[in-house]
Design a protein around this motif. Structure first.
Motif, PDB file in Angstrom:
ATOM      1  N   LYS A  86       9.471   5.604  -4.485  1.00 18.03           N
ATOM      2  CA  LYS A  86       8.497   5.969  -3.454  1.00 18.03           C
ATOM      3  C   LYS A  86       7.639   7.126  -3.941  1.00 18.03           C
ATOM      4  O   LYS A  86       6.405   7.120  -3.798  1.00 18.03           O
ATOM      5  CB  LYS A  86       9.255   6.355  -2.171  1.00 18.03           C
ATOM      6  N   ILE A  87       8.293   8.128  -4.485  1.00 11.86           N
ATOM      7  CA  ILE A  87       7.580   9.331  -4.921  1.00 11.86           C
ATOM      8  C   ILE A  87       6.607   9.013  -6.061  1.00 11.86           C
ATOM      9  O   ILE A  87       5.432   9.397  -6.027  1.00 11.86           O
ATOM     10  CB  ILE A  87       8.609  10.411  -5.338  1.00 11.86           C
ATOM     11  N   ALA A  88       7.090   8.282  -7.071  1.00 14.03           N
ATOM     12  CA  ALA A  88       6.225   7.948  -8.216  1.00 14.03           C
ATOM     13  C   ALA A  88       5.041   7.103  -7.759  1.00 14.03           C
ATOM     14  O   ALA A  88       3.896   7.331  -8.190  1.00 14.03           O
ATOM     15  CB  ALA A  88       7.039   7.204  -9.276  1.00 14.03           C
ATOM     16  N   SER A  89       5.294   6.141  -6.868  1.00 15.26           N
ATOM     17  CA  SER A  89       4.216   5.256  -6.407  1.00 15.26           C
ATOM     18  C   SER A  89       3.177   6.033  -5.609  1.00 15.26           C
ATOM     19  O   SER A  89       1.973   5.798  -5.750  1.00 15.26           O
ATOM     20  CB  SER A  89       4.788   4.141  -5.526  1.00 15.26           C
ATOM     21  N   ALA A  90       3.655   6.938  -4.759  1.00 12.91           N
ATOM     22  CA  ALA A  90       2.722   7.718  -3.948  1.00 12.91           C
ATOM     23  C   ALA A  90       1.857   8.603  -4.843  1.00 12.91           C
ATOM     24  O   ALA A  90       0.660   8.795  -4.587  1.00 12.91           O
ATOM     25  CB  ALA A  90       3.489   8.572  -2.931  1.00 12.91           C
ATOM     26  N   ASP A 100       6.632  11.620   2.013  1.00 13.81           N
ATOM     27  CA  ASP A 100       6.087  11.448   3.369  1.00 13.81           C
ATOM     28  C   ASP A 100       4.834  10.575   3.412  1.00 13.81           C
ATOM     29  O   ASP A 100       4.477  10.069   4.484  1.00 13.81           O
ATOM     30  CB  ASP A 100       5.673  12.817   3.943  1.00 13.81           C
ATOM     31  N   ALA A 101       4.158  10.442   2.280  1.00 11.62           N
ATOM     32  CA  ALA A 101       2.865   9.745   2.283  1.00 11.62           C
ATOM     33  C   ALA A 101       3.000   8.358   2.899  1.00 11.62           C
ATOM     34  O   ALA A 101       4.007   7.680   2.682  1.00 11.62           O
ATOM     35  CB  ALA A 101       2.331   9.636   0.848  1.00 11.62           C
ATOM     36  N   PRO A 102       2.001   7.934   3.672  1.00  7.87           N
ATOM     37  CA  PRO A 102       2.135   6.646   4.367  1.00  7.87           C
ATOM     38  C   PRO A 102       2.210   5.454   3.414  1.00  7.87           C
ATOM     39  O   PRO A 102       1.663   5.497   2.316  1.00  7.87           O
ATOM     40  CB  PRO A 102       0.856   6.562   5.214  1.00  7.87           C
ATOM     41  N   GLN A 151       6.969  11.010  11.799  1.00  6.02           N
ATOM     42  CA  GLN A 151       5.859  11.679  11.125  1.00  6.02           C
ATOM     43  C   GLN A 151       6.292  13.036  10.577  1.00  6.02           C
ATOM     44  O   GLN A 151       7.077  13.737  11.223  1.00  6.02           O
ATOM     45  CB  GLN A 151       4.717  11.927  12.113  1.00  6.02           C
ATOM     46  N   PRO A 152       5.740  13.442   9.419  1.00  4.68           N
ATOM     47  CA  PRO A 152       6.053  14.767   8.867  1.00  4.68           C
ATOM     48  C   PRO A 152       5.847  15.880   9.896  1.00  4.68           C
ATOM     49  O   PRO A 152       6.659  16.798   9.992  1.00  4.68           O
ATOM     50  CB  PRO A 152       5.077  14.915   7.704  1.00  4.68           C
ATOM     51  N   LYS A 157       0.832  -1.201   0.000  1.00  2.31           N
ATOM     52  CA  LYS A 157       0.000   0.000   0.000  1.00  2.31           C
ATOM     53  C   LYS A 157       0.872   1.259   0.000  1.00  2.31           C
ATOM     54  O   LYS A 157       1.784   1.385   0.816  1.00  2.31           O
ATOM     55  CB  LYS A 157      -0.875  -0.031   1.241  1.00  2.31           C
ATOM     56  N   GLY A 158       0.607   2.159  -0.936  1.00  3.30           N
ATOM     57  CA  GLY A 158       1.358   3.412  -0.981  1.00  3.30           C
ATOM     58  C   GLY A 158       2.676   3.310  -1.716  1.00  3.30           C
ATOM     59  O   GLY A 158       3.390   4.308  -1.847  1.00  3.30           O
ATOM     60  N   PHE A 159       3.026   2.120  -2.171  1.00  2.00           N
ATOM     61  CA  PHE A 159       4.324   1.971  -2.850  1.00  2.00           C
ATOM     62  C   PHE A 159       4.101   1.153  -4.125  1.00  2.00           C
ATOM     63  O   PHE A 159       3.048   1.285  -4.762  1.00  2.00           O
ATOM     64  CB  PHE A 159       5.323   1.315  -1.880  1.00  2.00           C
TER      65      PHE A 159
END
Ligand SMILES: *[C@@H]1O[C@H](CO)[C@@H](O)[C@H](O)[C@H]1NC(C)=O
Ligand SMILES: *[C@@H]1O[C@H](CO)[C@@H](O)[C@H](O)[C@H]1NC(C)=O
Length: 588
Positions: free
Chosen positions: A163-167, A340-342, A353-354, A69-71
């Motif tokens: 991470k960034i692209a997936s989020a 930062d997204a979970p 946490q951010p 999830k998120g990735f």
């Protein structure tokens, strides 16, 4: 083959390691034949762009550890250090995932990966599913001139890109945007690794290429690829200085991969190549952070430290910097917010946490408060300082005189340091007694505690320190609130409670041939008779009895032939204490 592995069959190891991900993350599924880890279909939005990556094994937690999830939506694994086939990858992109908006395929920039993932991208499109391909290259280890056609390789900074692209995909963004942001973040990421040694693949012959002791290879890749150069006898600060220059010097035309202006914000990633202790990795993080601040005026807005992309158990680390450029996508979709997204991917370690980063990043250092400890507060328990001084001086001197005898006993049945330890402690208390003495017994015993803690070490030092600390508490517990002269009764109760406290931290009991054999009879007799002379006599008898005891605890357990000492030598610790107590009784 090296025997220093738990597994000798690398092929089945890879399969089992992938299977383990479905154990540690139940939202994942495993296609064993094609070595694909993918999110269970019911766990994600089929409308979104699917993001997949993968590559050779041996880089764990990359890449399958970033599925979740998120990735990533899925990852495809090859055998150790070998790309998966185009067939495996296209099974993944066409059959193992569902997506309406298409697939972004982002492997690392290695020849085999580019060919196989690239071919799979074409097959996917041919099958009628939109697909984009981008090979991540964040390495600055080899400059443009030397790199030639090889180009930049993908290293740990690539994990930030994924991470960034997936989020972003998770927000429902278009394939075009997800592809563009992957590219944008990769172009603003630089990574450099350094290693002390080549790695060895389980089940393979040991190769004979080693990095000589005392040298470090700057820029070594994650498959033992050579870096830019080797440094001899470089200290860590020198190594980091060299690495940061390679990462950040945009005056170097050969490697000015990323420009930098005052005010640019960065994310720092310190990655373990697999075999560096967390202790050393943390030391590296501290050094990198210090030099970034002093030499480059960079204070990263996030610092991640951990094991993100490895080279098996590689004895090295990499430093990555991601420059936080504008995505142009508006609120909630900056590079930092996407980072930062979970996520539930088990390989991603970003526990802070951010909001915690934002709240504390500009904080000044914490001021240490001076706490007024109860310990230092006066009590109502009074003694006559002159009497106390006389009795203790007599006891301590007797203990000091006994030192050679204690040492002799301890040489026979121990390591010989008990006598000198006791003597050091006794001398430190004598020194306290020579100063101004309070009539408040709690204040005075506290001074003894400090003296003993500062001068006595080893097991007996710790036992005396615990005992005296507890004695302070035991005394204080009997402070009625109005001035009281301390008598044998109060001493007896306080000593007894200190013995009880001590028993929490040492299993030694009467009969175990330790100083407890003198201490406990003394305290018990003092409580029952309120007569210190009788108590001291009990301590001496307890000590005498130790001569006939076999050791079960402490120093004497470890020592040689029993005939030599059984029946003749008392426990040295008990003997020293008993001499002290006898001296105190005589001095009253
Ligand atoms: C990837 O490597 C190729 C050569 O193999 C190179 O031309 C290309 O620039 C590299 N890509 C990146 C993003 O550096
Ligand atoms: C899935 O994503 C689409 C487009 O982003 C969105 O409209 C839809 O509400 C999402 N569905 C669920 C179940 O979240």
């Amino acid at each position: 083959m090296s025997s220093k592995h738990f597994f000798s069959d690398a092929f089945s190891l890879v399969i089992e390691a992938l299977r383990a991900l479905t154990i540690t993350n139940p939202s994942l599924a495993f296609d064993e034949e094609n070595k694909i880890i993918f999110r269970r279909p019911e766990t994600y939005n089929k409308s979104n762009v699917a993001v997949i990556s993968g590559g050779g094994s041996g880089h764990e937690p990359a890449f399958a550890g970033y599925v979740g999830k998120g990735f990533l939506t899925a990852a495809v694994a090859g055998t150790i250090f070998a790309s998966p086939s185009a067939e495996q990858i296209s099974r993944c992109t066409i059959e193992r995932l569902e997506t309406e908006k298409g697939v972004l395929i982002i492997p690392m920039n290695y020849t085999g990966d580019v060919l196989h993932f690239g071919m799979a991208a074409e097959k996917t499109k041919a099958a009628g599913r939109p697909a984009e391909f981008y090979a991540i290259g964040d390495d600055v280890g080899v400059g443009r001139a030397r790199g030639g056609k090889v180009g930049r390789r993908g290293l740990a900074g690539g994990i930030l890109v994924m991470k960034i692209a997936s989020a972003l995909a998770e927000t429902g963004a278009s394939l075009e945007d997800v592809y563009r942001i992957a590219q944008l973040s990769a172009e603003n990421t630089v990574t450099l690794g350094s290693s002390l040694e080549h790695v060895h693949v389980p089940g393979r012959e040991v190769n004979n290429e080693f990095v000589p002791n005392g040298e470090v290879e700057v820029g070594m890749g994650i498959h033992n690829e050579p870096g830019s150069h080797r440094m001899k006898s470089a200290t860590l600060p020198t190594l980091i200085k060299t690495m940061l220059l390679q990462l950040l010097d945009h005056n170097d035309p050969d490697r000015a991969w990323m420009t930098r202006q005052a005010g640019d914000k960065f994310v720092l990633l310190i990655n373990n190549l697999g075999g560096v202790s967390t202790l050393e990795l943390s030391g590296i993080t501290a050094e990198v952070t210090k030099q970034l601040a002093t030499e480059y005026d960079i204070k990263p807005v996030r610092t991640l430290q951990g094991t993100y992309l490895t080279s098996l158990n590689g004895l090295g680390f990499s430093v990555s910097l991601l420059k936080l450029v504008d995505t142009g996508l508006g609120a909630g979709k900056s590079l930092l917010e996407l980072l930062d997204a979970p996520t539930e991917a088990v390989g991603w370690a970003a526990p802070i946490q951010p909001s915690t980063w934002e709240k504390h990043s500009a904080d000044a250092s914490v001021e240490f408060k001076k706490v007024d400890l109860v310990q230092d507060q006066p009590s109502n328990l009074k003694v006559n300082p002159a009497t106390l001084k006389k009795a203790l001086t007599s006891g301590l001197n007797r203990m000091i005189v006994a030192e050679p005898e204690v040492t002799r006993y301890d040489t026979i049945i121990g390591d010989g340091d008990c006598g000198t330890g006791l003597k050091r402690g006794a001398e430190s208390i004598l020194k306290v007694l020579q100063g101004e003495l309070s009539d408040d017994i709690v204040v005075t015993v506290n001074k003894f505690v400090n003296a003993v803690e500062a001068t006595m070490d080893g097991t007996s030092g710790a036992i005396y320190a615990i005992f005296l600390n507890s004695l302070v508490q035991g005394l204080r517990a009997q402070d009625s609130g109005s001035a009281t002269q301390v008598d044998a009764k109060i001493w007896g109760q306080a000593l007894k409670s200190a013995v009880t406290a001590l028993s929490k931290y040492t299993p030694a009991q009467v009969g175990d041939r330790t100083l407890v054999d003198a201490l406990v009879p003394f305290c018990d007799t003092l409580v029952s008779t309120e007569d210190i002379k009788a108590a001291a006599k009990a301590a001496a008898e307890g000590t005498e009895a130790t001569k006939h005891l076999k050791a079960s605890l402490g120093r004497s357990v470890y020592v040689g032939s029993e005939e030599e000492w059984l029946g003749k030598v008392p426990d040295p610790g008990a003997y020293g204490l008993s001499e002290f107590l006898t001296g105190v009784a005589d001095g009253l």
